[in-house]
Every structure is written in C-alpha cells, then in structure tokens.
Write a protein that holds these residues in place. Structure first.
Motif, PDB file in Angstrom:
ATOM      1  N   GLU A 242     132.007  32.038   0.037  1.00 31.37           N
ATOM      2  CA  GLU A 242     131.769  30.681   0.500  1.00 31.37           C
ATOM      3  C   GLU A 242     133.097  29.925   0.579  1.00 31.37           C
ATOM      4  OE1 GLU A 242     128.364  28.956  -1.676  1.00 31.37           O
ATOM      5  OE2 GLU A 242     129.561  27.125  -1.558  1.00 31.37           O
ATOM      6  N   GLU A 243     133.861  30.054  -0.490  1.00 27.21           N
ATOM      7  CA  GLU A 243     135.163  29.381  -0.550  1.00 27.21           C
ATOM      8  C   GLU A 243     136.074  29.895   0.561  1.00 27.21           C
ATOM      9  OE1 GLU A 243     136.268  27.185  -3.020  1.00 27.21           O
ATOM     10  OE2 GLU A 243     138.402  27.144  -2.557  1.00 27.21           O
TER      11      GLU A 243
ATOM     12  N   LEU B 105     135.099  28.472   3.825  1.00 33.01           N
ATOM     13  CA  LEU B 105     135.504  27.072   3.857  1.00 33.01           C
ATOM     14  C   LEU B 105     136.988  26.950   4.201  1.00 33.01           C
ATOM     15  CD1 LEU B 105     134.346  24.627   1.142  1.00 33.01           C
ATOM     16  CD2 LEU B 105     136.749  24.728   1.615  1.00 33.01           C
TER      17      LEU B 105
ATOM     18  N   ASP C   1     137.723  27.816   7.784  1.00 32.68           N
ATOM     19  CA  ASP C   1     137.340  26.731   8.675  1.00 32.68           C
ATOM     20  C   ASP C   1     138.407  25.635   8.658  1.00 32.68           C
ATOM     21  OD1 ASP C   1     135.259  25.275  10.323  1.00 32.68           O
ATOM     22  OD2 ASP C   1     135.614  23.841   8.693  1.00 32.68           O
TER      23      ASP C   1
ATOM     24  N   HIS D  72     132.676  19.572   5.006  1.00 33.21           N
ATOM     25  CA  HIS D  72     132.285  20.388   3.852  1.00 33.21           C
ATOM     26  C   HIS D  72     131.762  19.579   2.676  1.00 33.21           C
ATOM     27  CE1 HIS D  72     133.947  23.843   5.881  1.00 33.21           C
ATOM     28  NE2 HIS D  72     135.002  23.114   6.168  1.00 33.21           N
TER      29      HIS D  72
ATOM     30  N   PRO E  50     131.290  20.274  -4.963  1.00 35.59           N
ATOM     31  CA  PRO E  50     130.287  20.451  -3.909  1.00 35.59           C
ATOM     32  C   PRO E  50     129.027  19.689  -4.302  1.00 35.59           C
ATOM     33  CG  PRO E  50     130.536  22.446  -5.212  1.00 35.59           C
ATOM     34  CD  PRO E  50     131.619  21.526  -5.637  1.00 35.59           C
TER      35      PRO E  50
END
Ligand code: SF4
Ligand code: FES
Ligand code: FES
Lengths: 177, 215
Positions: A8-9, A12, A15, A41, A77
């Motif tokens: 996930e990181e 991120l 992106d 995010h 998050p």
C-alpha cells in the motif's frame, strides 16, 4: 497484514512520485504539493514527506515543520470509522472538548490520530451546522447530537460488536464451504 | 565609524551594526534571547531587547535597528522595563523552572535576565502552563527538552549556517511548538554530531548532547 501495508505504501509513493513530476522544484510549491498528497491519499506519510523534501531540495524537517503548522494536514491514514467531534462555538460551550477527551481516552489516541488497527480515527471539526444539537459528534456519516460522555463507550462498543459479528459470519461462511 | 549616545554615554561602532550589537560591544547589556551577531536579519521574536530611540514614539527592538550617527538611545526607561518584564514573565510562564536540576544552572540566559530585571524565576503574575508536548527522542546524538525551550530559533539558525541546510526546524504551532529533527535520515546522520553549533547556541539547555549529562 503488514505485507499489504507495505505494498500500500509503495503504491502511494509511486503515485506521489508520478504526480511530483508536474511540480517545478521551487520552494513555493511546497504547500501545493502537500495539499495534492493530502487530497489524493488523505494523509502525509513520513516517507512521502521525505520524498517531497528531496524533490524540492530542502531538508525533511523543514517540510515537516511546514506541514505540522497547518490543521489541514493529517499524518495518519484515516481509520475505517472516522469520528469527528465538533468543537465549534456552540459545541465547545456545551462541553465538546469533554466529548473529544472521552473518545481520545477510550481509543488511546489523540485527535488527528488513528488507532494501530486502523479501525478508528478522531478529528476535531469546527461547526457542522446543527448547533441546536450541540454537542455533536459525527461518526462516518451519522450525526450524533446531544452527545454525552456516557454515550462514547456504547458507540465504540457497537462497532466492535458489529465487527465480531462480521468475522463470525465470515468464518461461518468458510466452514460451510 | 558611527557615534551614538546610549544612556548618556557616547559610544562608537561600525557602520551597519545593530543598536543591540553596538551596545553589547561597548559593555552595555540589553537583555536578548533570540539574537546572534551572525544573523543578517534577526527574527526579533523574544521582545526583550527593547530600547527607546529619539524620533520613535514607541520602544523598538534594538536587534532590528541599525545604528545612525547621532542616535540617542535609552535602554533603561520605565516604559522599556515594563515591556521587558512582561515579555519575560510570559516566557517564564511556559518554562519548566527547575534550576537546581538543570544543566544550564548558573550559565542560563533566563537567570541572567531575571537578575538584570530584578525578577525571580518563580513568577506569579501569569498562570504557569506546563507545555506537555509529546516528542519522539529519535536523534542519534542530540536530546531535546521541550519544557525548557524558549523557541528562540537560535539552534535552527546556527545549523543552517554551519551546514547550509538546517537539520532541525520549528514544528507544530502555538503552545505545541517544538524543535523537530524530523527526517534526520541517513544523510543527516552522517553530518550531524560534528559541529554541535545548535547546542552551543541554545541559551537554556533545551538542546543537549545525548548521554553527556544525567537527566
Ligand atoms: S532548543 Fe534552545 S536554541 Fe533551539 S529554539 Fe529552543 S531554546 Fe532556542
Ligand atoms: S458548533 Fe457544533 S454544530 Fe455548530
Ligand atoms: S533579541 Fe531582539 S527581539 Fe529577541
């Protein structure tokens, strides 16, 4: 679990890296960049801040200093359930800060933080437009008016029960197969 | 050379000097916390170095004005003292006063200023606010004590000066403001720990060399 967080990181950061290309390497772009990341995010991770620092050629602590100055940036998050406690004038007068404190104590986190299991996050907001119901807390999309410290426990418990039920439901489904 | 009169005494100084520097160089003390002589544009944030200058109708920070030929400066008027005391009392109202156990005891700027202004360090006019800020002590060679920090910014300035890029900075805001080392990552770890200019610049022992003292 940890593994999915890693990817996930990574996603991120990838992106962000691709978005950064569009920003010139000027110090004046620092806040617009941070806003872009926050918008896409919903939080600024430590490695994201480092990446921005590198892009702009400033030190990481400088980026961190600017980011922590503003309320609009989060560093964790958002949780699965977002708790927003109103501290607008009316809610403040009716003890909104005590409500906030109760959520904080119950979950063991501070405002603008997220529990380690990412189930809950707490934020403070300033007037959500229903002052007559003060003090107000919004959890996910539900407005809870006339909040009282004694209601905090029950609300959180409700989510926990729901989660367990879901889990059991899943196990049940699996054992059937 | 520029000549000016400070408290009825004539002094001489270089052109371009600040009034504060001129006074200090001539043995006239003016309380100051956020100023360093290496600064080109001092932040003027502590509000302690106020003086009265002929031609200005309000006291003005001596660290931010340059000397002028024939300037007449007063460092000790009642108005100046009142403002200095208030500024100082406000600073101390968020300072964790525990001199006996503080490594800066006797070399602390706050003690010096308190003495100069005929004030103690335990003050009563303002409510004492303990700055209970959470920080992560993750720096490899420095230790930071927020409850002592007066947020003068001298450490940041010196780090910037020594290393071209400050490796510490202000973070958060209001009562929660701290000095942060965020992202002291690998690159910085290599450079940090060699100059300690920040530790040297700190007027109150809020920045210390790690392990070099006992808590
Ligand atoms: S750590 Fe020391 S030098 Fe740095 S801002 Fe605080 S009091 Fe000033
Ligand atoms: S102040 Fe809370 S809803 Fe208006
Ligand atoms: S020394 Fe002038 S304002 Fe601090």
């Amino acid at each position: 679990m940890d593994h999915t967080r890693e990817t996930e990181e990574e996603a991120l950061l990838n992106d962000i890296a691709s978005m950064l290309a569009a920003f010139e390497k000027e110090r004046a772009n620092l806040i617009p960049i941070l806003q872009m990341i926050q918008e896409r995010h919903h939080y600024l991770s430590a490695s994201a801040l480092q990446m921005v620092a590198k892009h702009l050629g400033v030190s990481g602590c400088e980026v961190y200093g600017v980011a922590t100055f503003y309320n609009q940036f989060r560093f964790y998050p958002p949780g699965k359930h977002r708790i927003r406690v109103c501290l607008g004038t009316a809610c403040h007068l009716r003890g909104g800060d005590i409500i906030l404190e109760n959520f904080e104590r119950k979950l063991g986190i501070k405002e603008a933080e997220t529990t380690a299991d990412r189930e809950f996050s707490i934020d403070r907001v300033a007037c959500v437009g229903c002052c007559a119901l003060a003090p107000v807390a919004i959890i996910d999309d539900t407005v809870h008016g006339h909040m009282a410290p004694s209601k905090v426990e029950g609300l959180i418990l409700g989510f926990e029960i729901e989660k367990q039920r879901e889990k059991r439901g899943k196990q049940h489904g699996e054992s059937k197969q | 050379m520029v000549r000016l009169v400070v408290d009825n005494r004539q002094i001489e100084t270089e052109e371009g000097a600040t009034v504060l520097q001129a006074c200090l160089d001539n043995g006239i003390y003016i309380p100051n916390l956020c100023y360093l002589k290496e600064m080109d544009s001092p932040p003027g944030s502590c509000r302690l170095c106020l003086v009265e200058v002929d031609g200005y109708n309000q006291p003005i920070t001596s660290c931010t004005i340059k000397v002028k030929e024939g300037m007449i400066v007063k460092t000790n008027t009642e108005h100046v003292r009142r403002l200095q005391r208030t500024a100082f009392e406000l600073l101390l109202s968020v300072h964790h006063v525990d001199c006996r156990r503080c490594p800066a005891n006797r070399s602390c700027e706050l003690q010096r200023i308190a003495k100069y202004l005929h004030l103690g360090v335990k003050l009563k006019r303002f409510e004492q606010l303990e700055r209970r800020v959470k920080i992560v002590q993750d720096h490899p060679c420095l230790e930071y004590v927020p409850s002592r920090c007066v947020l003068c910014g001298r450490c940041i300035f010196m780090c910037q000066r020594e290393n071209g890029q400050a490796m510490l900075s202000f973070a958060r805001r209001g009562l929660d403001t701290v000095i942060s080392f965020f992202g002291e990552g690998d690159k910085a770890r290599a450079t940090c720990g060699q100059c300690y200019a920040c530790v040297e610049a700190c007027p109150v022992a809020a920045l210390l060399i790690r392990n070099a003292h006992s808590q």
